[in-house]
Scaffold this motif. Structure first.
Motif, PDB file in Angstrom:
ATOM      1  N   SER A   1       2.067  18.350  -2.553  1.00  0.00           N
ATOM      2  CA  SER A   1       2.804  17.140  -2.200  1.00  0.00           C
ATOM      3  C   SER A   1       4.296  17.329  -2.389  1.00  0.00           C
ATOM      4  CB  SER A   1       2.316  15.947  -3.029  1.00  0.00           C
ATOM      5  OG  SER A   1       2.605  16.157  -4.393  1.00  0.00           O
TER       6      SER A   1
ATOM      7  N   THR B   1       3.894   4.654  -6.922  1.00  0.00           N
ATOM      8  CA  THR B   1       3.141   4.425  -8.152  1.00  0.00           C
ATOM      9  C   THR B   1       2.178   5.565  -8.456  1.00  0.00           C
ATOM     10  OG1 THR B   1       3.277   2.054  -7.729  1.00  0.00           O
ATOM     11  CG2 THR B   1       1.666   2.775  -9.342  1.00  0.00           C
ATOM     12  N   LEU B   2       1.369   5.943  -7.498  1.00  0.00           N
ATOM     13  CA  LEU B   2       0.363   6.979  -7.737  1.00  0.00           C
ATOM     14  C   LEU B   2       0.961   8.318  -8.154  1.00  0.00           C
ATOM     15  CD1 LEU B   2      -2.674   7.102  -7.791  1.00  0.00           C
ATOM     16  CD2 LEU B   2      -2.645   7.846  -5.424  1.00  0.00           C
ATOM     17  N   PRO B   3       2.010   8.823  -7.485  1.00  0.00           N
ATOM     18  CA  PRO B   3       2.595  10.085  -7.961  1.00  0.00           C
ATOM     19  C   PRO B   3       3.152   9.996  -9.380  1.00  0.00           C
ATOM     20  CG  PRO B   3       3.296   9.668  -5.724  1.00  0.00           C
ATOM     21  CD  PRO B   3       2.585   8.429  -6.187  1.00  0.00           C
TER      22      PRO B   3
ATOM     23  N   ARG C   1      -2.624  19.869  -5.862  1.00  0.00           N
ATOM     24  CA  ARG C   1      -2.227  18.697  -5.089  1.00  0.00           C
ATOM     25  C   ARG C   1      -0.785  18.342  -5.355  1.00  0.00           C
ATOM     26  NH1 ARG C   1      -7.338  14.608  -5.597  1.00  0.00           N
ATOM     27  NH2 ARG C   1      -8.776  15.837  -4.363  1.00  0.00           N
TER      28      ARG C   1
ATOM     29  N   TRP D   1       0.831  -1.209   0.000  1.00  0.00           N
ATOM     30  CA  TRP D   1       0.000   0.000   0.000  1.00  0.00           C
ATOM     31  C   TRP D   1       0.861   1.253   0.000  1.00  0.00           C
ATOM     32  CZ3 TRP D   1      -4.216   2.213  -1.291  1.00  0.00           C
ATOM     33  CH2 TRP D   1      -4.579   3.431  -0.749  1.00  0.00           C
ATOM     34  N   GLN D   2       1.916   1.274   0.779  1.00  0.00           N
ATOM     35  CA  GLN D   2       2.798   2.437   0.829  1.00  0.00           C
ATOM     36  C   GLN D   2       3.514   2.640  -0.508  1.00  0.00           C
ATOM     37  OE1 GLN D   2       5.041   1.152   4.230  1.00  0.00           O
ATOM     38  NE2 GLN D   2       3.955   2.547   5.628  1.00  0.00           N
ATOM     39  N   ARG D   3       3.930   1.554  -1.141  1.00  0.00           N
ATOM     40  CA  ARG D   3       4.574   1.666  -2.460  1.00  0.00           C
ATOM     41  C   ARG D   3       3.587   2.245  -3.476  1.00  0.00           C
ATOM     42  NH1 ARG D   3       6.447  -3.559  -1.329  1.00  0.00           N
ATOM     43  NH2 ARG D   3       5.046  -4.413  -2.909  1.00  0.00           N
ATOM     44  N   PHE D   4       2.345   1.774  -3.411  1.00  0.00           N
ATOM     45  CA  PHE D   4       1.348   2.298  -4.344  1.00  0.00           C
ATOM     46  C   PHE D   4       1.105   3.780  -4.095  1.00  0.00           C
ATOM     47  CE2 PHE D   4      -3.110   3.360  -5.236  1.00  0.00           C
ATOM     48  CZ  PHE D   4      -3.106   3.175  -6.607  1.00  0.00           C
ATOM     49  N   ARG D   5       0.934   4.152  -2.829  1.00  0.00           N
ATOM     50  CA  ARG D   5       0.588   5.528  -2.475  1.00  0.00           C
ATOM     51  C   ARG D   5       1.754   6.502  -2.659  1.00  0.00           C
ATOM     52  NH1 ARG D   5       0.368   7.026   2.784  1.00  0.00           N
ATOM     53  NH2 ARG D   5      -0.169   9.188   2.905  1.00  0.00           N
ATOM     54  N   GLN D   6       2.976   6.045  -2.348  1.00  0.00           N
ATOM     55  CA  GLN D   6       4.120   6.952  -2.363  1.00  0.00           C
ATOM     56  C   GLN D   6       4.941   6.901  -3.659  1.00  0.00           C
ATOM     57  OE1 GLN D   6       4.632   9.158   0.057  1.00  0.00           O
ATOM     58  NE2 GLN D   6       2.910   8.398   1.247  1.00  0.00           N
TER      59      GLN D   6
ATOM     60  N   LYS E   1       0.226  10.391 -11.978  1.00  0.00           N
ATOM     61  CA  LYS E   1      -0.648  11.570 -11.939  1.00  0.00           C
ATOM     62  C   LYS E   1      -0.908  12.198 -13.306  1.00  0.00           C
ATOM     63  CE  LYS E   1      -0.789  13.018  -7.269  1.00  0.00           C
ATOM     64  NZ  LYS E   1      -0.626  14.028  -6.285  1.00  0.00           N
TER      65      LYS E   1
END
Length: 139
Positions: A137, A50-52, A133, A43-48, A55
């Motif tokens: 960030s 992959t997701l950025p 955003r 989850w942290q890899r995805f949030r920190q 974008k």
């Protein structure tokens, strides 16, 4: 209306996946590996990580999705033509119906122009929200 929404999602999801797939493959493996070495869970890899990195692609897909939701025409024309009682009437079909069904060309053109203006304004607002955003960030 649920059938039309499901049809629209079904017909556009493949295109959006084709847009996301290269973006996911373009994420450097070094970043994911560094996150794993730092002890990040999935989850942290995805949030920190992959997701950025996704974008810009996410903005493109959201913008195309927003535009396509306001411009649904062919599904309405083929399935319901705005019936029953106008519950499946969309702005694009209303413009068509006003112009070609009622022979009110100016009013149909005005509806189409207002639809264009709404799409442009919503796209600009969406871009501003995503850029805020991103700027927030980075701090």
């Amino acid at each position: 209306m649920i059938v039309i929404i499901t049809l629209a999602i079904w017909t556009t999801s493949g295109t959006f996946m084709l847009i996301f797939l290269p973006a996911i493959y373009a994420i450097p493996a070094d970043l994911t590996e560094a996150a794993i070495m730092d002890g990040a869970n999935a989850w942290q890899r995805f949030r920190q990580v992959t997701l950025p990195m996704l974008k810009p692609t996410l903005f493109l897909v959201l913008t195309l999705g927003l535009i396509s939701t306001w411009q649904v025409f062919d599904q309405i024309y083929l399935i319901s033509q705005g019936n029953p009682a106008g519950t499946t009437l969309t702005p694009a079909f209303l413009s068509y119906l006003t112009s070609f069904g009622n022979q009110q060309w100016g009013q149909g053109a005005a509806i189409a122009f207002i639809l264009f203006a709404i799409i442009v304004v919503l796209t600009i607002v969406q871009r501003l929200i995503i850029s805020e955003r991103r700027a927030g960030s980075a701090s």
